[in-house]
Design an enzyme around this catalytic site. Structure first.
Site, PDB file in Angstrom:
ATOM      1  N   ASP A 154      43.281 -70.233 120.156  1.00 38.98           N
ATOM      2  CA  ASP A 154      43.614 -70.216 118.723  1.00 38.98           C
ATOM      3  C   ASP A 154      42.785 -71.250 117.957  1.00 38.98           C
ATOM      4  OD1 ASP A 154      45.286 -68.289 117.723  1.00 38.98           O
ATOM      5  OD2 ASP A 154      47.143 -69.322 118.266  1.00 38.98           O
ATOM      6  N   LYS A 164      48.899 -58.581 119.165  1.00 36.40           N
ATOM      7  CA  LYS A 164      47.922 -59.299 120.004  1.00 36.40           C
ATOM      8  C   LYS A 164      47.968 -58.764 121.436  1.00 36.40           C
ATOM      9  CE  LYS A 164      48.214 -63.314 117.031  1.00 36.40           C
ATOM     10  NZ  LYS A 164      48.786 -64.622 116.742  1.00 36.40           N
ATOM     11  N   GLN A 202      52.733 -68.734 119.184  1.00 31.23           N
ATOM     12  CA  GLN A 202      52.865 -68.101 117.867  1.00 31.23           C
ATOM     13  C   GLN A 202      53.584 -69.059 116.911  1.00 31.23           C
ATOM     14  OE1 GLN A 202      51.527 -65.045 116.978  1.00 31.23           O
ATOM     15  NE2 GLN A 202      52.108 -65.703 114.922  1.00 31.23           N
TER      16      GLN A 202
END
Ligand code: NAP
Length: 294
Positions: free
Chosen positions: A119, A52, A96
């Protein structure tokens, strides 16, 4: 059969994002900025976060990686999120997953400001998505939508069967495909581990989206001739012939199902790269205040 080349499309979209980032920089004298939080040193999570960060660099975004030991206290993590929430230079925050067991994941996700939740896991974004309101859509379903849209696959009036009801893939996917949008308007069936006679549903699917986490579970006899098959699954299996010592398998028996499908995603090179590019799209949208307008 036509291959749905997620890798190629993601590259194309990344080029578009890089162009748009240049224009954004010229206008605002800053770059879109993604903050990623990584707790512990799980190998897969490290790989995901590093890719990412790399993606951000490639399109001209700024990124910051916040690393913490696996025994970090929840309060400390929440404090970091508060700091990033209040930092005007940060457009997107991602934590994460998975997190260590002593940390309450829902509390952590809900602490991120919905305006920075690139997200798309925050209940506010999930709710807004469900109500057809502007929202950050989580990366994998958003990437799949783009893959369907950019390949010109008709979804209106089609029967879409989704296998798996996870919060990050199956459930949002089922909602998105049923929404009254150009890429949507499907009649959706959502299947899970308690579904009886799974094949009876899968065989009726014009569009079959599979997110189970079970290598090569979907076989050719479960698929209708000409169907669009989107394989989200990624399972690592040992393969001594590979330098890495493993290879990746999807949830679909690609070799056999590809003989029957109209369109099909490969694994790797299908949904994975689209997931990565969707996060970039969300971060750019956040920087441009396109979802939550001032
Ligand atoms: P998950 O949270 O484990 O959910 C799996 C879902 O599959 C559950 O809803 C489960 O039902 C259902 N299921 C399991 N066995 C089944 C069966 N035999 N028949 C019908 N349904 C069954 O997994 P996930 O996070 O959604 O991920 C799924 C897969 O996609 C994994 O391989 C993951 O690595 C991969 N993935 C890939 C990407 C990408 O970018 N390519 C992104 C995210 C995930 P219950 O709810 O009843 O337990």
């Amino acid at each position: 059969m036509q291959l749905l080349d997620g890798k190629g499309l993601a590259l194309e979209i990344k080029g578009e994002i890089a162009e748009q980032t240049k224009a954004y920089k010229q206008k605002f004298s800053r770059e879109p900025h993604l903050a990623a939080i990584l707790v512990g040193n799980d190998g897969a999570s490290e790989t995901y976060v590093n890719s990412k960060v790399k993606d951000c660099k490639e399109v001209g975004f700024n990124s910051s990686l916040y690393r913490f030991k696996k025994d970090i206290k929840e309060d400390e993590l929440l404090f970091t999120i508060d700091t990033l929430n209040n930092d005007v230079d940060i457009d997107g925050i991602l934590v994460q997953l998975p997190l260590p067991k002593h940390i309450n994941v829902e509390r952590v996700i809900e602490r991120i400001k919905p305006e920075k939740d690139v997200d798309g896991f925050h209940p506010v974004n999930v709710g807004r998505m469900t109500k057809n309101l502007p929202a950050f859509i989580s990366a994998t379903p958003f990437g799949i939508l783009k893959l369907i849209e950019r390949n010109g696959i008709e979804t209106n009036g089609k029967h879409c069967v989704v296998l798996g009801r996870s919060d990050i893939v199956g459930r949002p996917m089922s909602i998105l495909m049923s929404r009254s949008f150009k890429t949507g308007n499907s009649t959706v069936t959502l299947c899970h581990s308690k579904t009886k006679n799974l094949s009876e549903f899968t065989r009726k699917a014009d569009i079959l989206i599979v997110a189970l986490g079970k290598a090569e579970y979907v076989t050719a006899d479960m698929v209708k001739e000409g169907a669009t098959v989107i394989d989200v699954g990624i399972t690592r299996v040992t393969d001594k012939t590979k330098k890495s010592g493993y290879r990746l398998l999807g949830d679909v028996d690609f070799k056999e199902v590809s003989k029957k499908a109209g369109y099909i995603t490969p694994v790797p090179g299908g949904v994975g790269p689209m997931t990565r590019v969707a996060l970039l799209l969300n971060t750019l949208k956040s920087a441009r205040k396109e979802v939550y307008t001032n």
